[in-house]
Enzyme design. Structure first.
Site, PDB file in Angstrom:
ATOM      1  N   ARG A 217      27.578 -28.632 -32.297  1.00  0.00           N
ATOM      2  CA  ARG A 217      27.124 -27.449 -31.577  1.00  0.00           C
ATOM      3  C   ARG A 217      25.631 -27.587 -31.277  1.00  0.00           C
ATOM      4  O   ARG A 217      24.830 -27.720 -32.201  1.00  0.00           O
ATOM      5  CB  ARG A 217      27.379 -26.194 -32.433  1.00  0.00           C
ATOM      6  CG  ARG A 217      26.819 -24.948 -31.811  1.00  0.00           C
ATOM      7  CD  ARG A 217      27.112 -23.652 -32.562  1.00  0.00           C
ATOM      8  NE  ARG A 217      26.387 -22.613 -31.860  1.00  0.00           N
ATOM      9  CZ  ARG A 217      25.571 -21.723 -32.432  1.00  0.00           C
ATOM     10  NH1 ARG A 217      25.422 -21.684 -33.732  1.00  0.00           N
ATOM     11  NH2 ARG A 217      24.918 -20.856 -31.703  1.00  0.00           N
TER      12      ARG A 217
ATOM     13  N   HIS B 164      20.087 -19.943 -26.685  1.00  0.00           N
ATOM     14  CA  HIS B 164      19.663 -19.872 -28.088  1.00  0.00           C
ATOM     15  C   HIS B 164      18.163 -19.519 -28.106  1.00  0.00           C
ATOM     16  O   HIS B 164      17.342 -20.267 -28.617  1.00  0.00           O
ATOM     17  CB  HIS B 164      19.962 -21.185 -28.804  1.00  0.00           C
ATOM     18  CG  HIS B 164      20.088 -21.056 -30.295  1.00  0.00           C
ATOM     19  ND1 HIS B 164      21.200 -21.446 -31.004  1.00  0.00           N
ATOM     20  CD2 HIS B 164      19.224 -20.564 -31.227  1.00  0.00           C
ATOM     21  CE1 HIS B 164      21.023 -21.227 -32.298  1.00  0.00           C
ATOM     22  NE2 HIS B 164      19.829 -20.695 -32.463  1.00  0.00           N
TER      23      HIS B 164
ATOM     24  N   GLU C 271      23.504 -15.052 -31.455  1.00  0.00           N
ATOM     25  CA  GLU C 271      22.905 -13.940 -32.195  1.00  0.00           C
ATOM     26  C   GLU C 271      22.133 -12.934 -31.335  1.00  0.00           C
ATOM     27  O   GLU C 271      20.921 -12.769 -31.503  1.00  0.00           O
ATOM     28  CB  GLU C 271      21.995 -14.479 -33.313  1.00  0.00           C
ATOM     29  CG  GLU C 271      22.704 -15.428 -34.267  1.00  0.00           C
ATOM     30  CD  GLU C 271      21.828 -15.852 -35.453  1.00  0.00           C
ATOM     31  OE1 GLU C 271      20.635 -15.514 -35.480  1.00  0.00           O
ATOM     32  OE2 GLU C 271      22.360 -16.513 -36.356  1.00  0.00           O
TER      33      GLU C 271
ATOM     34  N   ASN D 209      27.852 -16.415 -37.248  1.00  0.00           N
ATOM     35  CA  ASN D 209      26.775 -17.038 -38.034  1.00  0.00           C
ATOM     36  C   ASN D 209      26.575 -16.170 -39.268  1.00  0.00           C
ATOM     37  O   ASN D 209      26.339 -14.959 -39.150  1.00  0.00           O
ATOM     38  CB  ASN D 209      25.466 -17.086 -37.247  1.00  0.00           C
ATOM     39  CG  ASN D 209      25.498 -18.112 -36.129  1.00  0.00           C
ATOM     40  OD1 ASN D 209      26.508 -18.789 -35.923  1.00  0.00           O
ATOM     41  ND2 ASN D 209      24.409 -18.223 -35.406  1.00  0.00           N
TER      42      ASN D 209
ATOM     43  N   TYR E 205      25.014 -16.042 -43.456  1.00  0.00           N
ATOM     44  CA  TYR E 205      24.200 -16.700 -44.480  1.00  0.00           C
ATOM     45  C   TYR E 205      24.171 -15.992 -45.831  1.00  0.00           C
ATOM     46  O   TYR E 205      23.994 -16.643 -46.849  1.00  0.00           O
ATOM     47  CB  TYR E 205      22.755 -16.843 -43.983  1.00  0.00           C
ATOM     48  CG  TYR E 205      22.594 -17.843 -42.857  1.00  0.00           C
ATOM     49  CD1 TYR E 205      22.332 -19.179 -43.127  1.00  0.00           C
ATOM     50  CD2 TYR E 205      22.723 -17.469 -41.526  1.00  0.00           C
ATOM     51  CE1 TYR E 205      22.188 -20.113 -42.109  1.00  0.00           C
ATOM     52  CE2 TYR E 205      22.581 -18.403 -40.497  1.00  0.00           C
ATOM     53  CZ  TYR E 205      22.313 -19.720 -40.802  1.00  0.00           C
ATOM     54  OH  TYR E 205      22.187 -20.637 -39.794  1.00  0.00           O
TER      55      TYR E 205
ATOM     56  N   GLU F 233      27.615 -21.056 -37.695  1.00  0.00           N
ATOM     57  CA  GLU F 233      26.457 -21.443 -38.498  1.00  0.00           C
ATOM     58  C   GLU F 233      26.673 -20.952 -39.919  1.00  0.00           C
ATOM     59  O   GLU F 233      27.154 -19.829 -40.124  1.00  0.00           O
ATOM     60  CB  GLU F 233      25.147 -20.788 -38.013  1.00  0.00           C
ATOM     61  CG  GLU F 233      24.502 -21.473 -36.858  1.00  0.00           C
ATOM     62  CD  GLU F 233      23.196 -20.787 -36.429  1.00  0.00           C
ATOM     63  OE1 GLU F 233      22.497 -20.217 -37.295  1.00  0.00           O
ATOM     64  OE2 GLU F 233      22.902 -20.837 -35.233  1.00  0.00           O
TER      65      GLU F 233
END
Ligand SMILES: *[C@@H]1O[C@H](CO)[C@@H](O)[C@H](O)[C@H]1NC(C)=O
Ligand SMILES: *[C@@H]1O[C@H](CO)[C@@H](O)[C@H](O)[C@H]1NC(C)=O
Ligand SMILES: *[C@@H]1O[C@H](CO)[C@@H](O)[C@H](O)[C@H]1NC(C)=O
Ligand SMILES: *[C@@H]1O[C@H](CO)[C@@H](O)[C@H](O)[C@H]1NC(C)=O
Length: 541
Positions: free
Chosen positions: A118, A163, A209, A351, A353, A421
């Site tokens: 990606r 991005h 995002e 994404n 985290y 991600e």
């Protein structure tokens, strides 16, 4: 008889012993602090055969060559060059120099056994002013070379169109994402990419995002373009991002899909909001409110019904009224727009985290209009005892990814999801044995496996962030997210393999987690003995 009894006792003892040693096989945990056997024990199984293993980067974070071969400036070039925004005024001028070193990067991917990669296209590299009349053939050639080199290595490209590196020209001309003129320009750019690259690119992500674009770019201003206008502007930006996404999806759907046969979606980011007390319905509502304000802001219009989540609409309207405003700070879609936006995502890119605990909101607060100032209003925190990464916002909480994948599955009708991600930062030190990153990948990927196998989530792929240490936005080069170490003090930007890359390659090679066969052999021995035992008992009687 006595002889038989002795034989039985003997076998019984042996069987009991081997059962004992067999059951010594005990639950394994990656982090000491997460040791709930039902929730955290490592789970052994493999992923579906067609599971897409990937790794990710983005243009501004790795390419460098910020003004080479006709590239125009982006808002991140300007933001970094201005100084005062980024850790020690670091810039992406050279970054990992992947503009020149992409072949080396792709060799690293091949060593990992990646099936997908990606990356993002820098809009101002292919259209230096951002406008369709400024096509830069050298920029197009660069991405053609990257795509061809990937395919030569058996790696399928997953391409992000945006991005965060908006062409500076569009920001200067009309305020970039704050103005709906952007919808047309983004669509022209997307169409150019489908025309030039779509014969080989079959997986498109419109935006990375949008939540970050709207809030960090325009509410807190800690990211480019550095606008600090909480309240209304971030919602206008979000509105234009959603409409731009829908326009590009329709362009692909109407003009390219039948020939190119690819898929197109968007990548949204969120922490998981875990109710602090799952038996307290107020905590459950708080979790739902937090999730709808993060994933739902963009996910609800695109994947559900063309419109914002009810809770966002009612709360922002109520709070805006309490703030004495004549109308809600959240813009409205027309009926026509809702129909146009509804179901414009072929897959859901996530994404993810970290995780927070949440509890019920206190009274609504009208003082500080804004997403964070007044609108979300869900108290949240990360436990002190959870591990800490090099980034203040990132504490590893592996079980959170399982919860969020299940939430997406339930909320969006079982849509195909991809983790686009997931990863962790370490401090800026030279250390190739990155045990913290190994723990993170191992536990998080294992939780993705549980979401698929135990909960039925339709997750089709996993993407490790990141292939390389790179420019970490406002943190500059002070935080490292890579599976490969990059020496940013050396003009040549040499790369070195970290242990986490080897771990990831092993997981990909096994397509999951294969149980240690030491314990398995005991289990097998146990069942052989059980058979023997039953035979002997039967003979004895
Ligand atoms: C970064 O840039 C700002 C603005 O030009 C300047 O005031 C500051 O001293 C710079 N910091 C460093 C570490 O160079
Ligand atoms: C948006 O940009 C156009 C030019 O493309 C301009 O005419 C218009 O005034 C801008 N609108 C706002 C709200 O700034
Ligand atoms: C959105 O799509 C769903 C499912 O196809 C449909 O039931 C609903 O009426 C649509 N809503 C709008 C506003 O188009
Ligand atoms: C486990 O399996 C591997 C490969 O299948 C084999 O080489 C190894 O000897 C086995 N170990 C044990 C303890 O059985």
């Amino acid at each position: 008889m006595a002889c038989k009894m002795t034989a039985v006792a003997c076998v019984l003892t042996y069987f009991a012993l081997s059962l004992y040693f067999g059951s010594c096989y005990s639950a394994e945990y990656v982090y000491d602090v997460f040791n709930d056997e039902d929730r955290d024990a490592l789970y052994y199984d493999t992923f579906p055969d067609d599971f897409k293993w990937s790794s990710a980067t983005s243009s501004y974070q790795i390419e460098g060559a910020w003004n080479e071969d006709g590239k125009g400036p982006s808002i991140w070039d300007t933001f970094c060059h201005e100084g005062g925004h980024v850790y020690e005024n670091h810039t992406g001028d050279v970054a990992c120099d992947s503009y020149h070193k992409y072949k080396e990067d792709i060799a690293l991917m091949a060593n990992l056994g990646l099936k997908n990669y990606r990356f993002s296209i820098a809009w101002s590299r292919v259209l230096p002013t951002g406008k369709i009349d400024s096509v830069n053939e050298d920029g197009i050639a660069y991405y053609n070379n990257v795509i061809d080199e990937l395919l030569d290595n058996g790696i399928d490209p997953m391409v992000t169109l945006y991005h965060w590196d908006l062409p500076q020209g569009l920001h200067d001309d009309y305020g970039g994402w704050m103005n709906e003129s952007i919808i047309n320009d983004f669509n022209d750019y997307a169409k150019l990419c489908f025309e030039r690259f779509g014969d080989r690119v079959k997986f498109w992500i419109t935006f990375n995002e949008p939540w970050i674009v709207a809030l960090l770019g325009y509410e807190s201003g800690v990211f480019a373009p550095g606008i600090n206008e909480p309240g209304t502007i971030p919602y206008v930006v979000g509105h234009n991002l959603i409409k731009s996404h829908a326009e590009a999806w329709h362009t692909y759907d109407d003009q390219f899909r039948s020939v190119q046969k690819g898929v197109i979606g968007i990548t949204l980011n969120s922490d998981w909001s875990e109710p602090h007390d799952r038996k307290n319905y107020k905590h459950i509502f708080a979790s739902e409110r937090a999730m709808q304000f993060s994933l739902g802001w963009f996910g609800h219009p695109i994947y559900k019904n063309g419109d914002y989540p009810e809770i966002m609409k009612t709360k922002i309207a109520e709070i805006s009224a309490g703030q004495g405003l004549p109308q809600s700070r959240l813009p409205e879609f027309t009926e026509e727009e809702k129909v146009f936006i509804n179901h414009t995502g072929d897959f859901f890119g996530l994404n993810h985290y970290s995780t927070n605990y949440v509890v019920n909101p206190t009274n609504e607060n009208y003082e500080l209009p804004g997403y964070w100032g007044s609108d979300v209003n869900v108290p949240s925190w990360k436990e002190e005892s959870w591990p800490q990464s090099a980034s203040s916002w990132l504490k590893p909480v592996p079980w959170g990814i399982r919860q969020i994948l299940v939430w997406i599955h339930n909320e969006y009708d079982g849509i195909d999801s991809y983790v686009t991600e997931n990863g962790v930062s370490t401090h800026d030190v030279y250390d190739l044995s990155d045990e913290e990153r190994m723990k993170y990948y191992k536990s998080y990927i294992n939780e993705v496996l549980k979401a698929i196998k135990l909960d039925g989530a339709n997750c089709k792929g996993y993407t490790a962030w990141s292939l390389l240490d790179n420019f970490e936005w406002a943190a500059g080069y002070s935080e490292r997210f890579g599976m490969h170490y990059v020496d940013f003090s050396d003009d040549d930007r040499p790369r070195e393999v970290k242990d986490s890359a080897k771990l990831y390659a092993d997981i990909i090679a096994d397509n999951g987690f294969i149980e240690d066969n030491t314990s398995r052999s005991l289990v097998v021995e146990g069942s052989v003995l059980l058979t023997a035992f039953v035979v002997i008992i039967v003979n004895t009687l």
